[in-house]
Design an enzyme around this catalytic site. Structure first.
Site, short mmCIF file in Angstrom:
data_model
loop_
_atom_site.label_atom_id
_atom_site.label_comp_id
_atom_site.label_asym_id
_atom_site.label_seq_id
_atom_site.Cartn_x
_atom_site.Cartn_y
_atom_site.Cartn_z
N TYR A 55 -4.39 2.76 -7.80
CA TYR A 55 -2.95 2.55 -7.64
C TYR A 55 -2.68 1.07 -7.47
O TYR A 55 -3.31 0.40 -6.65
CB TYR A 55 -2.45 3.35 -6.43
CG TYR A 55 -1.13 2.90 -5.85
CD1 TYR A 55 0.02 2.81 -6.63
CD2 TYR A 55 -1.02 2.60 -4.49
CE1 TYR A 55 1.23 2.42 -6.09
CE2 TYR A 55 0.19 2.21 -3.94
CZ TYR A 55 1.31 2.12 -4.74
OH TYR A 55 2.50 1.72 -4.20
N ALA A 57 -0.20 -1.58 -6.14
CA ALA A 57 0.93 -1.75 -5.22
C ALA A 57 1.43 -3.18 -5.28
O ALA A 57 0.64 -4.13 -5.33
CB ALA A 57 0.50 -1.41 -3.80
N GLY A 59 4.82 -3.75 -3.54
CA GLY A 59 5.88 -3.78 -2.55
C GLY A 59 5.35 -3.59 -1.14
O GLY A 59 4.36 -4.20 -0.75
N SER A 60 5.98 -2.71 -0.38
CA SER A 60 5.58 -2.51 1.02
C SER A 60 4.16 -1.96 1.13
O SER A 60 3.49 -2.18 2.15
CB SER A 60 6.56 -1.57 1.73
OG SER A 60 6.54 -0.27 1.16
N GLU A 130 7.48 7.53 -3.12
CA GLU A 130 8.21 6.70 -4.08
C GLU A 130 9.46 7.39 -4.64
O GLU A 130 10.15 6.82 -5.48
CB GLU A 130 7.28 6.29 -5.22
CG GLU A 130 6.07 5.48 -4.78
CD GLU A 130 6.45 4.16 -4.13
OE1 GLU A 130 7.58 3.69 -4.35
OE2 GLU A 130 5.62 3.60 -3.40
N TYR A 173 12.06 -5.63 5.21
CA TYR A 173 11.28 -5.16 4.06
C TYR A 173 10.46 -6.29 3.47
O TYR A 173 9.25 -6.14 3.21
CB TYR A 173 12.25 -4.59 3.02
CG TYR A 173 11.61 -4.01 1.78
CD1 TYR A 173 10.63 -3.02 1.85
CD2 TYR A 173 12.04 -4.42 0.51
CE1 TYR A 173 10.09 -2.47 0.70
CE2 TYR A 173 11.50 -3.87 -0.64
CZ TYR A 173 10.53 -2.90 -0.54
OH TYR A 173 9.98 -2.35 -1.68
#
Length: 215
Positions: A55, A57, A59-60, A130, A173
């Protein structure tokens, strides 16, 4: 056509008997019918053996403490570089009180992130996190360059909602994203870019319970 066959085969490795899939991969590869980028054949064997997927990633979920809330099996594999995309923001997130991160096709640009290895059973959790079932994000397969210069196929997500007027993320965020970028050693120039992104100023409480002091 060959590219489609390769993607389908890698996807099948997640669910079909590992030994059989890897044997087929080796036969097709040795015969020249199926070709893989550097290290990808080893990646196929590894994914099949361990019943997991990769995966990407951006973002957060760059932050280990965040991704482990819903996906406890996540293990960092490498910093990743996704070419011909840019980082963007869209769709107000009630969870984060601001626009959420997404990736947008943009030739010549790139997005840095983290390649995580997750157990197959966590894919449902990741999709739910998501908002795939709510048609907020859609999953997509991307080819990511690792720190070693190898390319791997990974799952990622892209927002599919219409563009909104206020597309600024919240301060809290962005703080999580930047913490994750720093913790995992993303390039300094990219971290400076993240720090330059305009936010909406919100630094209050959010739904995600992360244990660290805010700036």
């Amino acid at each position: 056509m060959v590219e489609d066959q390769r993607k389908n085969l890698i996807g099948a490795c997640k669910y079909v008997a590992p030994a059989l899939i890897c044997a087929i991969s080796l036969i097709l590869h040795s015969s020249g019918i199926l070709t893989f980028p550097k290290m990808s054949l080893n990646h196929v064997a590894k994914m099949a053996q361990h019943n997991c997927f990769l995966y990407f990633a951006y973002g957060s979920n760059l932050l280990k403490e965040r991704i482990h809330i819903n996906n406890p099996s996540a293990k960092m594999i490498s910093v990743g570089k996704l070419k011909d995309y840019r980082l963007d923001f869209n769709h107000f997130s009630k969870r984060w009180k601001g626009a959420a991160a997404t990736i947008v096709e943009d030739p010549g640009n790139c997005v840095y992130g983290v390649v995580w290895e997750l157990a197959n059973e966590d894919m449902v959790n990741l999709d739910r996190q998501e908002g795939v079932h709510q048609k907020i994000y859609r999953p997509l397969d991307v080819k990511v360059e690792t720190e070693k210069g190898d390319y791997v196929e990974a799952r990622s997500y892209q927002i599919i909602r219409p563009l909104e007027d206020d597309r600024r993320p919240s301060y809290v965020y962005m703080d999580v994203i930047i913490r994750g970028a720093k913790a995992n050693g993303l390039p300094e120039d990219y971290i400076k870019f993240l720090e330059s992104i305009e936010h909406n100023g919100y630094n209050g409480s959010v739904e995600i319970n992360l244990q660290f002091d805010k700036h």
